[in-house]
Scaffold this motif. Sequence first.
Motif, short mmCIF file in Angstrom:
data_model
loop_
_atom_site.label_atom_id
_atom_site.label_comp_id
_atom_site.label_asym_id
_atom_site.label_seq_id
_atom_site.Cartn_x
_atom_site.Cartn_y
_atom_site.Cartn_z
N ALA A 6 0.66 -1.17 -0.03
CA ALA A 6 -0.10 0.08 0.12
C ALA A 6 0.75 1.33 0.13
O ALA A 6 0.25 2.38 -0.16
CB ALA A 6 -1.00 -0.08 1.26
N ILE A 7 2.30 1.08 0.05
CA ILE A 7 2.95 2.44 0.34
C ILE A 7 3.96 2.47 -0.97
O ILE A 7 4.69 1.38 -1.11
CB ILE A 7 3.66 2.41 1.63
N ARG A 8 4.15 3.64 -1.13
CA ARG A 8 5.14 3.68 -2.37
C ARG A 8 6.53 4.43 -1.90
O ARG A 8 6.12 5.45 -0.97
CB ARG A 8 4.25 4.60 -3.15
N ASP A 9 7.60 3.96 -2.21
CA ASP A 9 8.84 4.81 -1.84
C ASP A 9 9.36 5.81 -2.69
O ASP A 9 10.25 5.60 -3.33
CB ASP A 9 9.78 3.56 -1.67
N THR A 10 8.55 6.74 -3.02
CA THR A 10 9.06 7.75 -3.84
C THR A 10 8.76 9.12 -3.33
O THR A 10 8.11 9.32 -2.43
CB THR A 10 8.14 7.83 -5.28
N GLN A 11 10.02 9.95 -3.77
CA GLN A 11 9.77 11.27 -3.36
C GLN A 11 9.30 12.05 -4.32
O GLN A 11 9.72 11.82 -5.51
CB GLN A 11 11.04 11.73 -3.05
N ARG A 12 8.17 12.95 -3.79
CA ARG A 12 7.62 13.84 -4.97
C ARG A 12 8.52 15.16 -5.44
O ARG A 12 9.27 15.49 -4.55
CB ARG A 12 6.30 14.34 -4.57
N ASP A 13 8.59 15.32 -6.41
CA ASP A 13 9.25 16.64 -7.08
C ASP A 13 8.36 17.76 -7.04
O ASP A 13 7.52 17.95 -7.79
CB ASP A 13 9.77 16.25 -8.51
N ARG A 14 8.93 18.37 -5.88
CA ARG A 14 7.70 19.76 -5.69
C ARG A 14 8.23 20.90 -6.42
O ARG A 14 7.50 21.93 -6.38
CB ARG A 14 7.75 20.14 -4.29
N THR A 15 9.41 20.70 -7.17
CA THR A 15 9.74 21.98 -7.87
C THR A 15 8.88 22.24 -9.43
O THR A 15 8.89 23.36 -9.59
CB THR A 15 11.30 21.82 -8.29
N ASP A 24 -0.58 14.03 -10.07
CA ASP A 24 -1.60 14.05 -9.19
C ASP A 24 -3.08 13.49 -9.94
O ASP A 24 -3.81 12.64 -9.72
CB ASP A 24 -2.22 15.55 -8.55
N GLU A 25 -3.07 13.89 -11.35
CA GLU A 25 -4.15 13.49 -12.04
C GLU A 25 -3.89 11.76 -12.32
O GLU A 25 -4.97 11.35 -12.22
CB GLU A 25 -4.16 14.22 -13.44
N ALA A 26 -2.75 11.56 -12.49
CA ALA A 26 -2.53 10.10 -12.73
C ALA A 26 -2.87 9.41 -11.61
O ALA A 26 -3.13 8.27 -11.52
CB ALA A 26 -1.11 9.68 -13.09
N PHE A 27 -2.58 9.75 -10.30
CA PHE A 27 -2.74 9.06 -9.11
C PHE A 27 -4.52 8.96 -9.14
O PHE A 27 -4.88 7.76 -8.73
CB PHE A 27 -2.36 9.82 -7.78
N VAL A 28 -5.08 10.07 -9.10
CA VAL A 28 -6.66 9.90 -9.10
C VAL A 28 -7.28 8.96 -9.91
O VAL A 28 -8.05 8.18 -9.68
CB VAL A 28 -7.28 11.51 -8.88
N ALA A 65 -7.14 9.96 -0.14
CA ALA A 65 -5.99 9.13 -0.67
C ALA A 65 -5.26 10.05 -1.39
O ALA A 65 -3.99 9.87 -1.20
CB ALA A 65 -6.69 7.98 -1.64
N TRP A 66 -5.54 11.00 -2.14
CA TRP A 66 -4.82 11.76 -2.90
C TRP A 66 -3.81 12.89 -2.03
O TRP A 66 -2.82 12.99 -2.28
CB TRP A 66 -5.72 12.80 -3.90
N GLN A 67 -4.31 13.15 -0.75
CA GLN A 67 -3.80 13.94 0.19
C GLN A 67 -2.58 13.08 0.75
O GLN A 67 -1.61 13.61 1.27
CB GLN A 67 -4.79 14.32 1.13
N ASN A 68 -2.74 11.80 0.61
CA ASN A 68 -1.63 10.79 1.27
C ASN A 68 -0.96 10.33 0.05
O ASN A 68 -0.58 8.95 0.26
CB ASN A 68 -2.21 9.59 2.21
N ALA A 69 -1.01 10.73 -1.21
CA ALA A 69 -0.68 10.17 -2.26
C ALA A 69 0.79 9.99 -2.27
O ALA A 69 1.75 9.07 -2.77
CB ALA A 69 -0.59 11.18 -3.69
N ASP A 70 1.59 10.61 -1.26
CA ASP A 70 3.24 10.53 -1.23
C ASP A 70 3.46 8.85 -0.70
O ASP A 70 4.40 8.41 -0.66
CB ASP A 70 3.69 11.40 -0.12
N ILE A 71 2.67 8.35 0.25
CA ILE A 71 2.81 7.06 0.71
C ILE A 71 1.69 6.01 0.19
O ILE A 71 2.21 4.70 0.60
CB ILE A 71 2.61 7.29 2.27
N LEU A 72 0.89 6.39 -0.61
CA LEU A 72 0.17 5.40 -1.07
C LEU A 72 0.25 4.98 -2.34
O LEU A 72 0.38 6.13 -3.22
CB LEU A 72 -1.49 5.80 -1.00
N ASP A 73 0.06 3.87 -2.75
CA ASP A 73 0.16 3.29 -4.36
C ASP A 73 -1.08 2.96 -4.77
O ASP A 73 -1.75 2.15 -4.27
CB ASP A 73 1.36 1.96 -4.37
N PRO A 74 -1.53 3.79 -5.79
CA PRO A 74 -2.88 3.36 -6.27
C PRO A 74 -3.12 2.03 -7.14
O PRO A 74 -4.36 1.50 -7.09
CB PRO A 74 -3.26 4.58 -7.37
#
Length: 189
Positions: A6-15, A24-28, A65-74
């Motif tokens: 259930a958890i994804r080990d990726t860091q989001r690129d906020r830049t 975000d669109e892909a996640f939803v 789920a989107w708000q927790n997209a940093d740790i969830l894998d859809p």
Amino acid sequence: MRHSTAIRDTQRDRTDGTRETARDEAFVRAVYDKHGVFLLRVTTGLLWGDSHQAQDLVQEAVLRAWQNADILDPEAEGIRPWLVTVIRNLVIDGYRARKARPPETVDTALNDLPGPQSMDSALTKKVVREALADLTLQHREILVHVEFLDQSVARTAKTLGIPPGTVKSRTHLALRALRAALAERGYTP
């Protein structure tokens, strides 16, 4: 402890805003594609068939789920129980909120007053009843069977024990008499 399903080990690129929006669109989209139908079915069942509220709650669960997209894998199966738990909690929260609020008051006196449509309907019924009272018993009986009970000519003939031709002629004469009685009262359909 991390659940690998259930958890994804990726860091989001906020830049880069466009890359983040696309992610975000892909996640939803991935959550809806993989779990949307199941979630809607479960939620509708929990809400006793209220599909509109069920859609709202599924959207809220996907938002969380989107708000927790940093740790969830859809794509992982482990997200489904998490989403169902969120929906279950939302249903319980809604139920508790409705119970905690005092019931909404409605001015029943105003609701009981007849409106323009009900007055027209009531007046029409009164005029039709009076016009039917002017008809002979045979004509009223035929109209009840053929028009109001929507029986066929053959069924009416069998029920009343008269020939089908008599049913047809009495129906014609009864309708003509009813039109005349309604016209006398100023009602023209």
